[in-house]
Scaffold this motif. Sequence first.
Motif, PDB file in Angstrom:
ATOM      1  N   GLU A 125       0.835  -1.200   0.000  1.00  0.00           N
ATOM      2  CA  GLU A 125       0.000   0.000   0.000  1.00  0.00           C
ATOM      3  C   GLU A 125       0.875   1.258   0.000  1.00  0.00           C
ATOM      4  OE1 GLU A 125      -2.972   1.187  -0.194  1.00  0.00           O
ATOM      5  OE2 GLU A 125      -4.038  -0.684  -0.536  1.00  0.00           O
ATOM      6  N   PRO A 126       1.466   1.614  -1.149  1.00  0.00           N
ATOM      7  CA  PRO A 126       2.397   2.749  -1.184  1.00  0.00           C
ATOM      8  C   PRO A 126       1.746   4.084  -0.857  1.00  0.00           C
ATOM      9  CG  PRO A 126       1.891   1.977  -3.402  1.00  0.00           C
ATOM     10  CD  PRO A 126       1.336   0.963  -2.461  1.00  0.00           C
ATOM     11  N   ARG A 127       0.464   4.268  -1.220  1.00  0.00           N
ATOM     12  CA  ARG A 127      -0.165   5.564  -0.951  1.00  0.00           C
ATOM     13  C   ARG A 127      -0.272   5.825   0.550  1.00  0.00           C
ATOM     14  NH1 ARG A 127      -4.822   7.291   0.572  1.00  0.00           N
ATOM     15  NH2 ARG A 127      -5.725   5.208   0.568  1.00  0.00           N
ATOM     16  N   LEU A 128      -0.801   4.852   1.288  1.00  0.00           N
ATOM     17  CA  LEU A 128      -0.920   5.022   2.732  1.00  0.00           C
ATOM     18  C   LEU A 128       0.447   5.012   3.408  1.00  0.00           C
ATOM     19  CD1 LEU A 128      -4.054   2.820   3.481  1.00  0.00           C
ATOM     20  CD2 LEU A 128      -3.888   5.313   3.471  1.00  0.00           C
ATOM     21  N   ALA A 129       1.394   4.261   2.847  1.00  0.00           N
ATOM     22  CA  ALA A 129       2.747   4.264   3.380  1.00  0.00           C
ATOM     23  C   ALA A 129       3.351   5.655   3.282  1.00  0.00           C
ATOM     24  CB  ALA A 129       3.610   3.255   2.626  1.00  0.00           C
ATOM     25  N   ALA A 130       3.210   6.288   2.115  1.00  0.00           N
ATOM     26  CA  ALA A 130       3.749   7.634   1.911  1.00  0.00           C
ATOM     27  C   ALA A 130       3.123   8.620   2.885  1.00  0.00           C
ATOM     28  CB  ALA A 130       3.501   8.081   0.475  1.00  0.00           C
ATOM     29  N   ARG A 131       1.834   8.507   3.107  1.00  0.00           N
ATOM     30  CA  ARG A 131       1.147   9.419   4.021  1.00  0.00           C
ATOM     31  C   ARG A 131       1.716   9.301   5.438  1.00  0.00           C
ATOM     32  NH1 ARG A 131      -5.188   9.183   3.845  1.00  0.00           N
ATOM     33  NH2 ARG A 131      -4.694  10.164   1.849  1.00  0.00           N
ATOM     34  N   ASN A 132       1.975   8.082   5.885  1.00  0.00           N
ATOM     35  CA  ASN A 132       2.498   7.900   7.236  1.00  0.00           C
ATOM     36  C   ASN A 132       3.950   8.349   7.365  1.00  0.00           C
ATOM     37  OD1 ASN A 132       0.636   6.372   9.334  1.00  0.00           O
ATOM     38  ND2 ASN A 132       0.093   5.638   7.293  1.00  0.00           N
ATOM     39  N   PHE A 133       4.746   8.138   6.320  1.00  0.00           N
ATOM     40  CA  PHE A 133       6.116   8.639   6.360  1.00  0.00           C
ATOM     41  C   PHE A 133       6.126  10.168   6.422  1.00  0.00           C
ATOM     42  CE2 PHE A 133       7.617   4.483   4.530  1.00  0.00           C
ATOM     43  CZ  PHE A 133       8.517   4.200   5.550  1.00  0.00           C
ATOM     44  N   ARG A 134       5.207  10.808   5.676  1.00  0.00           N
ATOM     45  CA  ARG A 134       5.138  12.268   5.708  1.00  0.00           C
ATOM     46  C   ARG A 134       4.716  12.764   7.091  1.00  0.00           C
ATOM     47  NH1 ARG A 134       7.995  14.889   2.471  1.00  0.00           N
ATOM     48  NH2 ARG A 134       6.618  16.683   2.553  1.00  0.00           N
ATOM     49  N   ARG A 135       3.811  12.046   7.719  1.00  0.00           N
ATOM     50  CA  ARG A 135       3.417  12.406   9.085  1.00  0.00           C
ATOM     51  C   ARG A 135       4.606  12.274  10.036  1.00  0.00           C
ATOM     52  NH1 ARG A 135      -2.489   9.607  10.315  1.00  0.00           N
ATOM     53  NH2 ARG A 135      -3.718  10.779   8.772  1.00  0.00           N
ATOM     54  N   ALA A 136       5.362  11.200   9.882  1.00  0.00           N
ATOM     55  CA  ALA A 136       6.541  10.997  10.721  1.00  0.00           C
ATOM     56  C   ALA A 136       7.537  12.136  10.536  1.00  0.00           C
ATOM     57  CB  ALA A 136       7.199   9.662  10.383  1.00  0.00           C
ATOM     58  N   GLU A 137       7.696  12.574   9.303  1.00  0.00           N
ATOM     59  CA  GLU A 137       8.634  13.659   9.034  1.00  0.00           C
ATOM     60  C   GLU A 137       8.155  14.968   9.652  1.00  0.00           C
ATOM     61  OE1 GLU A 137      11.681  13.368   5.699  1.00  0.00           O
ATOM     62  OE2 GLU A 137       9.938  14.301   4.786  1.00  0.00           O
ATOM     63  N   ARG A 138       6.846  15.190   9.646  1.00  0.00           N
ATOM     64  CA  ARG A 138       6.320  16.390  10.304  1.00  0.00           C
ATOM     65  C   ARG A 138       6.562  16.343  11.813  1.00  0.00           C
ATOM     66  NH1 ARG A 138       1.993  15.826   6.543  1.00  0.00           N
ATOM     67  NH2 ARG A 138       0.656  14.836   8.104  1.00  0.00           N
ATOM     68  N   TRP A 139       6.387  15.162  12.407  1.00  0.00           N
ATOM     69  CA  TRP A 139       6.672  15.018  13.832  1.00  0.00           C
ATOM     70  C   TRP A 139       8.150  15.285  14.108  1.00  0.00           C
ATOM     71  CZ3 TRP A 139       3.411  15.261  17.583  1.00  0.00           C
ATOM     72  CH2 TRP A 139       2.108  14.781  17.446  1.00  0.00           C
TER      73      TRP A 139
ATOM     74  N   ASP B 121      13.304   3.524   0.499  1.00  0.00           N
ATOM     75  CA  ASP B 121      12.890   2.295  -0.180  1.00  0.00           C
ATOM     76  C   ASP B 121      11.563   2.512  -0.912  1.00  0.00           C
ATOM     77  OD1 ASP B 121      13.192  -0.466  -0.814  1.00  0.00           O
ATOM     78  OD2 ASP B 121      11.768  -0.979   0.755  1.00  0.00           O
ATOM     79  N   LEU B 122      10.637   3.203  -0.261  1.00  0.00           N
ATOM     80  CA  LEU B 122       9.352   3.517  -0.885  1.00  0.00           C
ATOM     81  C   LEU B 122       9.538   4.497  -2.038  1.00  0.00           C
ATOM     82  CD1 LEU B 122       6.227   3.603  -1.035  1.00  0.00           C
ATOM     83  CD2 LEU B 122       6.319   5.388   0.723  1.00  0.00           C
ATOM     84  N   LEU B 123      10.309   5.555  -1.824  1.00  0.00           N
ATOM     85  CA  LEU B 123      10.502   6.575  -2.858  1.00  0.00           C
ATOM     86  C   LEU B 123      11.170   5.996  -4.097  1.00  0.00           C
ATOM     87  CD1 LEU B 123      11.642   9.561  -0.595  1.00  0.00           C
ATOM     88  CD2 LEU B 123       9.454   9.334  -1.791  1.00  0.00           C
ATOM     89  N   LEU B 124      12.090   5.067  -3.911  1.00  0.00           N
ATOM     90  CA  LEU B 124      12.737   4.425  -5.059  1.00  0.00           C
ATOM     91  C   LEU B 124      11.715   3.650  -5.882  1.00  0.00           C
ATOM     92  CD1 LEU B 124      16.059   3.161  -3.462  1.00  0.00           C
ATOM     93  CD2 LEU B 124      15.838   4.892  -5.253  1.00  0.00           C
ATOM     94  N   GLU B 125      10.811   2.963  -5.209  1.00  0.00           N
ATOM     95  CA  GLU B 125       9.775   2.214  -5.919  1.00  0.00           C
ATOM     96  C   GLU B 125       8.877   3.150  -6.727  1.00  0.00           C
ATOM     97  OE1 GLU B 125       5.819  -0.105  -4.555  1.00  0.00           O
ATOM     98  OE2 GLU B 125       7.683  -0.932  -3.761  1.00  0.00           O
ATOM     99  N   LEU B 126       8.728   4.392  -6.224  1.00  0.00           N
ATOM    100  CA  LEU B 126       7.869   5.361  -6.895  1.00  0.00           C
ATOM    101  C   LEU B 126       8.622   6.200  -7.923  1.00  0.00           C
ATOM    102  CD1 LEU B 126       5.871   6.576  -3.757  1.00  0.00           C
ATOM    103  CD2 LEU B 126       5.218   4.837  -5.434  1.00  0.00           C
ATOM    104  N   GLY B 127       9.903   5.873  -8.141  1.00  0.00           N
ATOM    105  CA  GLY B 127      10.672   6.577  -9.156  1.00  0.00           C
ATOM    106  C   GLY B 127      11.259   7.899  -8.711  1.00  0.00           C
ATOM    107  N   ARG B 128      11.285   8.187  -7.405  1.00  0.00           N
ATOM    108  CA  ARG B 128      11.815   9.466  -6.908  1.00  0.00           C
ATOM    109  C   ARG B 128      13.317   9.335  -6.630  1.00  0.00           C
ATOM    110  NH1 ARG B 128       6.918  12.506  -5.409  1.00  0.00           N
ATOM    111  NH2 ARG B 128       8.315  14.051  -4.504  1.00  0.00           N
ATOM    112  N   HIS B 129      14.076   8.973  -7.648  1.00  0.00           N
ATOM    113  CA  HIS B 129      15.486   8.659  -7.474  1.00  0.00           C
ATOM    114  C   HIS B 129      16.313   9.865  -7.068  1.00  0.00           C
ATOM    115  CE1 HIS B 129      14.338   5.498 -10.714  1.00  0.00           C
ATOM    116  NE2 HIS B 129      13.952   5.125  -9.528  1.00  0.00           N
ATOM    117  N   ASP B 130      16.071  11.022  -7.703  1.00  0.00           N
ATOM    118  CA  ASP B 130      16.827  12.230  -7.354  1.00  0.00           C
ATOM    119  C   ASP B 130      16.568  12.630  -5.900  1.00  0.00           C
ATOM    120  OD1 ASP B 130      17.859  12.357  -9.888  1.00  0.00           O
ATOM    121  OD2 ASP B 130      16.372  13.795 -10.625  1.00  0.00           O
ATOM    122  N   GLU B 131      15.326  12.518  -5.476  1.00  0.00           N
ATOM    123  CA  GLU B 131      14.994  12.871  -4.099  1.00  0.00           C
ATOM    124  C   GLU B 131      15.702  11.953  -3.109  1.00  0.00           C
ATOM    125  OE1 GLU B 131      11.152  13.396  -1.105  1.00  0.00           O
ATOM    126  OE2 GLU B 131      10.837  13.220  -3.270  1.00  0.00           O
TER     127      GLU B 131
END
Length: 324
Positions: A159-173, A194-204
């Motif tokens: 579930e990459p969408r919900l995974a991304a949402r929780n990582f973003r919340r963690a970063e805000r904390w 690991d998630l960002l690589l799967e989504l093609g965000r290689h530069d990030e």
Amino acid sequence: VHGCAADQHQHAFERVYEDRMLQRQSLYLGKQLRAYEAWLEVLEHFFDEPWVKPHANLKPASQRTALAQAGFALRGAGRLTDATKPIRAAVELAIELEDWAAASAEAQNLSEILSTLGNLHDSLLIARDSVRFAEKTPDTIRRLSARSRLGDALHQFGEPRLAARNFRRAERWQRMARKDLPYLISLRHYNYADLLLELGRHDEVRVRGLYALDVSREFQGLGMGPWDIALDKLSIARAAHAQWRDAQGLSIVPFAPPSIDEDGDPDAHPGEEDQTVADTLPASVPAVPQIKQETIEENRLETDHHDVATRAYDQSVDELRETR
């Protein structure tokens, strides 16, 4: 040994075992010496039935600590299935004691082990419990750690969408706890990468990896070690390798994931969501503090992405060898 033989388990646990052998929070036997089997031999004296029933002479809080540390040592010794029993018992005892910070921490450990064992369903459920326990505490670090674990469990479950949402919340904390650390670091950074690589965000991932590497080096010996540097370099290597695969036309399209509800419940199937992973993540790499020039030079693209990936991977292996 002699203290336990004299039925002075609590005194031996606090004054000899924790104060001298473990040096309290440093967990010297495990984190410094990596002497997991020797650690287990010591801990056995505080159990009536290893690794299930701590000795009745220990206070409940000390019983929870003994269970949690037995799980930690068993995990370090590679006995993952055995480690789940004392850690699960530690979670249950922490709940009875209403020690929510400890319950959250041990639930995270249990979730990680279950994920490694391939039990992704239970790993996700335990990760959700960890977040629930963390939200009962005022500890921002505990909350961001639990959110990050849930993000990784969701990613592993597909579930990459919900995974991304929780990582973003963690970063805000994390920004709330440490304004000078805008990005996740250490294992949390690696899991998000690991998630960002799967989504093609290689530069990030490369930018995040360089930043995390700076932080790991700055705080060496102050809560961070060679393991953290190895993870940072490995994320940089994976980003470079992914860019090389893109250039060679070798990228793999991920499979369509199953559906999960907003809380990350694998037993719920609410149907298609309107928001996509792309909507969940920011469109560009957020601004970060200046990365040290030597870090950039060390990891710059001298020839091609494949060379950078190979060099960074070799360096990460060297760092990991230092931890053994």
